[in-house]
Design a protein around this motif. Structure first.
Motif, PDB file in Angstrom:
ATOM      1  N   GLU A   5     111.210  68.792  51.435  1.00 39.32           N
ATOM      2  CA  GLU A   5     109.796  68.489  51.670  1.00 39.32           C
ATOM      3  C   GLU A   5     109.213  67.852  50.433  1.00 39.32           C
ATOM      4  OE1 GLU A   5     107.123  72.201  51.162  1.00 39.32           O
ATOM      5  OE2 GLU A   5     108.938  72.976  52.114  1.00 39.32           O
ATOM      6  N   ALA A   6     108.176  67.056  50.618  1.00 40.73           N
ATOM      7  CA  ALA A   6     107.533  66.389  49.494  1.00 40.73           C
ATOM      8  C   ALA A   6     106.154  65.905  49.915  1.00 40.73           C
ATOM      9  CB  ALA A   6     108.370  65.212  48.988  1.00 40.73           C
ATOM     10  N   GLY A  47     105.065  75.149  47.390  1.00 44.49           N
ATOM     11  CA  GLY A  47     105.058  74.500  46.087  1.00 44.49           C
ATOM     12  C   GLY A  47     106.167  73.491  45.876  1.00 44.49           C
ATOM     13  N   LEU A  48     107.301  73.635  46.574  1.00 44.77           N
ATOM     14  CA  LEU A  48     108.380  72.657  46.450  1.00 44.77           C
ATOM     15  C   LEU A  48     107.884  71.254  46.765  1.00 44.77           C
ATOM     16  CD1 LEU A  48     111.281  71.614  46.234  1.00 44.77           C
ATOM     17  CD2 LEU A  48     111.700  72.491  48.542  1.00 44.77           C
ATOM     18  N   ALA A  49     107.039  71.113  47.771  1.00 44.77           N
ATOM     19  CA  ALA A  49     106.529  69.799  48.151  1.00 44.77           C
ATOM     20  C   ALA A  49     105.694  69.188  47.031  1.00 44.77           C
ATOM     21  CB  ALA A  49     105.702  69.914  49.431  1.00 44.77           C
ATOM     22  N   ASP A  50     104.898  70.001  46.345  1.00 48.49           N
ATOM     23  CA  ASP A  50     104.096  69.493  45.233  1.00 48.49           C
ATOM     24  C   ASP A  50     104.991  68.993  44.105  1.00 48.49           C
ATOM     25  OD1 ASP A  50     101.428  70.065  46.259  1.00 48.49           O
ATOM     26  OD2 ASP A  50     101.955  72.174  46.021  1.00 48.49           O
ATOM     27  N   ASN A  61     112.566  79.555  44.231  1.00 46.38           N
ATOM     28  CA  ASN A  61     112.391  80.977  44.557  1.00 46.38           C
ATOM     29  C   ASN A  61     113.746  81.514  44.993  1.00 46.38           C
ATOM     30  OD1 ASN A  61     111.716  83.536  45.479  1.00 46.38           O
ATOM     31  ND2 ASN A  61     109.808  82.863  46.422  1.00 46.38           N
ATOM     32  N   ILE A  62     114.338  82.362  44.148  1.00 47.46           N
ATOM     33  CA  ILE A  62     115.707  82.817  44.400  1.00 47.46           C
ATOM     34  C   ILE A  62     115.784  83.790  45.573  1.00 47.46           C
ATOM     35  CG2 ILE A  62     115.773  84.878  42.950  1.00 47.46           C
ATOM     36  CD1 ILE A  62     118.491  83.730  41.854  1.00 47.46           C
ATOM     37  N   LEU A 117     101.239  77.366  40.745  1.00 47.28           N
ATOM     38  CA  LEU A 117     100.420  76.187  40.482  1.00 47.28           C
ATOM     39  C   LEU A 117      98.933  76.516  40.524  1.00 47.28           C
ATOM     40  CD1 LEU A 117     102.325  73.521  42.637  1.00 47.28           C
ATOM     41  CD2 LEU A 117     102.631  74.036  40.217  1.00 47.28           C
ATOM     42  N   SER A 118      98.587  77.568  41.274  1.00 44.44           N
ATOM     43  CA  SER A 118      97.178  77.878  41.474  1.00 44.44           C
ATOM     44  C   SER A 118      96.461  78.163  40.164  1.00 44.44           C
ATOM     45  CB  SER A 118      97.033  79.079  42.417  1.00 44.44           C
ATOM     46  OG  SER A 118      97.516  78.776  43.704  1.00 44.44           O
TER      47      SER A 118
END
Length: 598
Positions: free
Chosen positions: A9-10, A18-21, A164-165, A382-383
């Motif tokens: 995702e992006a 958060g991966l997309a960000d 996130n493991i 990120l927040s």
């Protein structure tokens, strides 16, 4: 340097977290640093619906996955200096949601296999393939598997980032061949086997050339059982290639000076707009319009690892403070029920919205005074960075990226950019909230300076991009401009990238390895005393043989006893040499000449 970034995702194409960000911001930042970057992700239905008219069809091929022989289309577009590739297969990706399907294992195995299959269709052959989380974890494994048969795959270096493991991609090991097209040996030798399951993330970690966590503290935490979700042994085993690079945010998008998504713009120098945003937030959420009452906010998924248990324990104590509370998010039913009930107990002072609303979230970032994140674990977060950017001071627990980004307030010397507590304790959290609320109420000037420091922090992706480029340079053996502010994100033993930027150790060992006579040859009678054992501190200086008395440090002259011992030893040696010379000269018939010369 040619980098292929692989993600599920992006932003702005598709997003669930958060991966997309990260995937939407890091590749353009790498391109700005001079790297050649391409990103590849699935062509989801929502991507086709929103961006289909902008996509260019490149080609198609067929991808073999175990017994399957499936179509794969390749589409592309240019954006922000990056080539974005999309792999098309409607059977796998034309779904209403990105994840949560019964065949997710097969879907993302196809995606990973298609990435490797289509490498020679991209605009460049990558030097580094950077994968993210379990959805693309099979890419390093397939590259290793194919590299046994084809040399061209061996030149590619791989990086795996753990966002996130907790999410590892675990499956029954008996489906390795049927589902993923891999030999059972991948499980039998332990590469992909953990607790009886085929673990995709474990396999990627072991196969990758570098492993990265999304903050330095999280990288260290992953070696601990509390945080690692049964993977601590694997992380310790791979500590020699483990890095921690802190995520960033889009500083242009999240800029209170120019952001059109908030009511009034403001800046650290002119904060009047912040007051207007606060009043608007209170109106939007049904809170009393009290300009001098601090608004404490949460924008979060309502799940246990976000620290919501702590809030549930002391909520009534929190609401006894002169503050207001606003919560935005969805999650576990028990937390949603609790917060709905709590909001009814404190009308006008507490507001809860059980959804995700982009407009409301931006109103919260811009209008709140304090931002609460008491997470049990937080890989990066990120927040808290976004909140600081808008002058909303964070209150966090010291874990993961929260510890790396928030320094506790020390009002006595105007230091820190937020508030923090170390123990996972509701009492400790309540104490820090009380400190923050009363600093706001009783010392507005001190709080204003704290707010300015929070707003002035550098959380840009340019900083992160330089650290990633350092990792790429390390594993490829290339030289890359390394800025002085770039440091190894996590302390690890040998095998790190230090030789790229710090060749000094090799030079420092040279004098110890080279014998002094090589520097300046001297007659035999002068070198003989060197047989005498010399103290370590006298042997260290620069390589020119000097008398024992001169080699000692000036501030610590040798003792009388040492000088006498050295003199006696030298005298005995000289006498022995003379006797030897006389005997030798006599044998050669030159003894008379030698005596007359003396």
């Amino acid at each position: 340097m040619k980098i292929l970034y692989v993600t599920s995702e992006a932003v702005p194409f598709c997003k669930t977290g958060g991966l997309a960000d990260v995937a939407g911001s890091l590749p353009p930042a790498l391109a700005e640093q001079g790297a050649e970057v391409a990103v590849v992700l699935p062509l989801y239905e929502r991507v086709r619906d929103r961006f289909g008219s902008q996509l260019k069809f490149e080609c198609y091929d067929y991808v073999d996955l175990a017994w399957r022989h499936n179509y794969c289309g390749l589409f592309s577009m240019e954006k922000d200096g990056v080539t974005w590739y999309f792999l098309d297969n409607e059977q796998y990706f034309s779904r209403g949601t990105l994840y949560g399907q019964a065949d997710d294992g097969e879907r993302f195995a196809f995606f990973s296999r298609a990435v490797v299959r289509m490498l020679d269709r991209f605009k460049f052959w990558p030097e580094v393939v950077h994968c993210n989380d379990w959805q693309s974890a099979l890419v390093p494994i397939y590259l290793k598997d194919d590299g046994v048969r084809e040399d061209r795959y061996r030149s590619i270096k791989t990086v795996v980032t753990i966002h996130n493991i907790e999410y590892q991609g675990r499956y029954n090991p008996y489906v390795l061949g049927e589902l993923f097209g891999l030999d059972a040996g991948w499980a039998k030798d332990g590469t992909m086997l953990l607790d009886g399951d085929a673990n995709l993330l474990k396999g990627a970690i072991l196969c990758a050339d570098a492993v990265n966590a999304v903050s330095p503290t999280y990288a260290n935490e992953l070696k601990m059982p509390y945080f690692a979700h049964r993977m601590e042994g694997v992380m310790r085993q791979c500590s020699d290639k483990l890095y921690g690079v802190l995520n960033g945010i889009d500083m242009k998008l999240y800029d209170p000076r120019t952001d059109g998504r908030i009511l009034k713009n403001f800046s650290p120098e002119e904060m009047a707009g912040k007051d207007d945003c606060k009043a608007e937030l209170q109106r939007m959420t049904g809170l009393r319009e009290e300009p001098h009452t601090p608004v404490v906010a949460m924008v979060s998924r309502l799940v246990s690892h976000k620290g919501l248990d702590l809030i549930c324990e002391v909520l009534h104590d929190m609401m006894e403070l002169p503050m207001q509370l606003v919560v935005l998010g969805t999650g576990d039913q028990r937390y949603e029920d609790f917060f709905r009930w709590a909001a009814q107990q404190y009308p006008g002072r507490m507001s809860v919205r059980m959804d995700y609303n982009e407009d409301l979230s931006m109103a919260i970032y811009a209008g709140a005074d304090l931002f609460l994140m008491p997470s049990k674990s937080e890989p990066c977060g990120l927040s808290q960075m976004i909140a600081m950017r808008y002058g909303t001071v964070p209150i966090v627990r010291e874990t993961g990226g929260l510890k790396d980004t928030v320094q506790p307030c020390e009002s006595w010397r105007d230091a820190g950019n937020g508030f923090s507590f170390a123990n996972y304790s509701s009492g400790d959290m309540l104490h820090v909230i009380r400190e923050a609320v009363y600093l706001y109420k009783d010392y507005p000037d001190v709080f204003a300076r704290l707010r300015q420091r929070a707003m002035s922090g550098d959380f840009s992706w340019a900083r992160s991009a330089r650290e990633y480029l350092r990792i790429y340079a390390t594993i490829t053996g290339q030289t890359w401009p390394i800025h002085s502010d770039t440091r190894r994100a996590v302390e690890i033993p040998a095998g790190e990238a230090a030789p790229v930027e710090e060749p000094a150790p090799a030079e420092e060992t040279t004098p110890a390895e080279e014998p002094a006579p090589v520097v300046e040859p001297v007659p035999a009678e002068e070198t003989t005393p060197a047989v005498e054992p010399v103290p370590a501190e006298e042997a260290a200086p620069a390589g020119e043989p000097v008398p024992a008395e001169a080699s000692a440090p000036a501030e610590e002259p040798p003792s009388k006893k040492t000088r006498k011992t050295s003199a006696k030893a030298a005298s005995k040696t000289a006498k022995a040499e003379k006797k030897t010379e006389k005997k030798t000269s006599a044998k050669k018939g030159t003894a008379g000449k030698k005596k007359s010369a003396e």
